[in-house]
Scaffold this motif. Structure first.
Motif, mmCIF file in Angstrom:
data_model
loop_
_atom_site.group_PDB
_atom_site.id
_atom_site.type_symbol
_atom_site.label_atom_id
_atom_site.label_comp_id
_atom_site.label_asym_id
_atom_site.label_seq_id
_atom_site.Cartn_x
_atom_site.Cartn_y
_atom_site.Cartn_z
ATOM 1 N N GLU A 1 -2.068 -88.914 26.430
ATOM 2 C CA GLU A 1 -1.471 -89.876 27.343
ATOM 3 C C GLU A 1 -1.038 -89.201 28.643
ATOM 4 N N CYS A 2 -0.539 -87.992 28.531
ATOM 5 C CA CYS A 2 -0.141 -87.254 29.733
ATOM 6 C C CYS A 2 -1.355 -86.951 30.614
ATOM 7 N N ASP A 3 -2.471 -86.634 29.984
ATOM 8 C CA ASP A 3 -3.700 -86.387 30.761
ATOM 9 C C ASP A 3 -4.109 -87.630 31.539
ATOM 10 N N ARG A 4 -3.971 -88.787 30.902
ATOM 11 C CA ARG A 4 -4.305 -90.031 31.603
ATOM 12 C C ARG A 4 -3.328 -90.311 32.740
ATOM 13 N N ILE A 5 -2.051 -90.023 32.482
ATOM 14 C CA ILE A 5 -1.033 -90.233 33.522
ATOM 15 C C ILE A 5 -1.291 -89.337 34.719
ATOM 16 N N ASP A 6 -1.695 -88.093 34.465
ATOM 17 C CA ASP A 6 -1.951 -87.147 35.559
ATOM 18 C C ASP A 6 -3.077 -87.626 36.479
ATOM 19 N N LYS A 7 -3.964 -88.472 35.950
ATOM 20 C CA LYS A 7 -5.089 -88.956 36.747
ATOM 21 C C LYS A 7 -4.750 -90.202 37.562
ATOM 22 N N ALA B 1 7.001 -88.142 40.806
ATOM 23 C CA ALA B 1 8.211 -88.682 40.176
ATOM 24 C C ALA B 1 7.856 -89.818 39.224
ATOM 25 N N ARG B 2 6.925 -90.671 39.653
ATOM 26 C CA ARG B 2 6.488 -91.765 38.811
ATOM 27 C C ARG B 2 5.773 -91.244 37.566
ATOM 28 N N LYS B 3 4.956 -90.217 37.729
ATOM 29 C CA LYS B 3 4.257 -89.622 36.584
ATOM 30 C C LYS B 3 5.251 -89.022 35.589
ATOM 31 N N ALA B 4 6.259 -88.335 36.119
ATOM 32 C CA ALA B 4 7.263 -87.723 35.241
ATOM 33 C C ALA B 4 8.022 -88.794 34.456
ATOM 34 N N LYS C 1 8.961 -91.651 29.232
ATOM 35 C CA LYS C 1 8.953 -92.856 28.401
ATOM 36 C C LYS C 1 8.020 -92.692 27.207
ATOM 37 N N ARG C 2 6.863 -92.077 27.435
ATOM 38 C CA ARG C 2 5.911 -91.849 26.337
ATOM 39 C C ARG C 2 6.525 -90.938 25.274
ATOM 40 N N GLN C 3 7.307 -89.978 25.711
ATOM 41 C CA GLN C 3 7.922 -89.036 24.773
ATOM 42 C C GLN C 3 8.901 -89.746 23.844
ATOM 43 N N GLN C 4 9.567 -90.791 24.345
ATOM 44 C CA GLN C 4 10.593 -91.478 23.572
ATOM 45 C C GLN C 4 10.030 -92.551 22.641
ATOM 46 N N GLU C 5 8.731 -92.804 22.711
ATOM 47 C CA GLU C 5 8.153 -93.893 21.920
ATOM 48 C C GLU C 5 8.113 -93.587 20.429
ATOM 49 N N SER C 6 8.198 -92.336 20.058
ATOM 50 C CA SER C 6 8.173 -91.949 18.653
ATOM 51 C C SER C 6 9.131 -90.773 18.454
ATOM 52 N N TYR C 7 9.968 -90.872 17.408
ATOM 53 C CA TYR C 7 10.883 -89.756 17.170
ATOM 54 C C TYR C 7 10.132 -88.514 16.740
#
Length: 331
Positions: A142-148, A154-157, A162-168
């Motif tokens: 997901e981070c790879d897709r966000i980087d593109k 700031a928006r990417k970060a 948010k993606r990190q918090q989706e799963s404990y």
């Protein structure tokens, strides 16, 4: 062994075949619409009690509407059963987590000493490890897709956070280095119901099993058996399999003590009743009484049977008037 040679046939041909076998169909357009939405194959198990020979001929007077009503009843019953299983499952997870975590610490399950069988304990750890690794891998994708994305850093970060918090499991693997695996309270929520069943069964101390079971109004052997039963029934319902005339591949344990409420028709009846829906329903009602007493599950169950008064009870192992048993009247 013989070669399979049955051809695939259209819903229209299926309807013709049913009529040739003696099934009465009053409304062909509605019956055809039903077969287009519910496959012939899925409906077949509901037909069998109404068929009288190896040629699948129907007992005289059997109507297509009867099959539809039983199918609808069974579908509604599965939804009620899943509701109760969800509440029971959540409660059992909570009781295991609360007791074991407070008694032995946040990562108690990492220690083999708390389990009887080492290979099953290793399997548990591998399941949790795989869960974290899969979540971590998905996060990096997901981070790879966000980087593109064509947006500012700031928006990417913010999106990555948010993606990190989706799963404990994902959050833990990205935040902590030791212990390697997530804490007890997250582990208990992340494992499947089947794995939870094995975890409870594999606990080494009977005192822990008894404490957890008492919190649910049960004895340890009953909770162990009923957890396995919940897993089996949940899998059936999740795959939309029938319950109405289902004979379980397992035989749940039944209460031996009068301290635990149980229907008289099961205490006094044939052992064969203990492999059908007749035994599932009071198990679920027990959990609902202890975990969600205000959910009116019992009332909704009885209302469902009243709404479908022509549903044959024998294939479920239920006697006529089952709802008048003191078990269903007093709880």
């Amino acid at each position: 062994m013989i070669a399979f040679n049955k051809p695939a046939i259209t819903p229209e041909q299926q309807l013709t075949l049913l009529e040739k076998r003696g099934l009465t169909i009053f409304n062909h357009s509605r019956a055809l619409a039903f077969l287009r939405s519910v496959s012939f194959f899925r409906l077949t198990p509901y037909m069998r009690p109404f068929q009288e020979n190896a040629q699948h001929n129907f007992i005289a007077g059997t109507c297509f509407r009867q099959l539809v009503e039983i199918y609808d009843f069974d579908r509604r019953l599965r939804l009620l059963v899943m509701d109760a299983i969800e509440r029971a499952e959540v409660a059992i997870r909570g009781h295991i987590s609360n007791h074991m975590g407070t008694a032995y610490g946040s990562h108690w399950y990492l220690e083999a000493t708390y389990f009887k069988n080492r290979s099953q304990h290793d399997r548990l750890l591998n399941d949790i490890r795989s869960k974290q690794e899969n979540e971590l891998r998905d996060y990096h994708k997901e981070c790879d897709r966000i980087d593109k994305l064509k947006t500012d850093d700031a928006r990417k970060a913010n999106l990555k956070s948010k993606r990190q918090q989706e799963s404990y499991a994902r959050h833990y693997a990205l935040t902590y280095t030791t212990p390697e695996l997530m804490p007890n309270w997250a582990m208990v929520e992340d494992i499947t119901l089947g794995t939870l069943s094995y975890l409870y069964k594999n606990l080494s101390k009977d005192s822990d099993k008894k404490h957890i079971a008492r919190g649910l109004g049960l004895e340890a052997p009953l909770l162990e058996s009923w957890l396995h039963t919940l897993t089996t029934v949940r899998n059936l319902c999740a795959h939309h399999s029938r319950l109405w005339n289902r004979e379980l591949g397992i035989k749940p344990a039944v209460p031996k003590s009068n301290r635990i409420a149980w229907p008289n028709y099961l205490r006094e009846g044939s052992a064969s009743l203990h492999t059908r829906a007749a035994v599932i329903l009071p198990i679920l009602q027990h959990f609902m009484t202890h975990c969600a007493p205000h959910a009116s599950w019992k009332q909704r169950l009885i209302e469902l049977f009243n709404e479908f008064p022509n549903t044959p009870l024998a294939p479920m192992g239920l006697p006529n008037g089952w709802q008048h048993d003191p078990f269903w009247q007093n709880i």
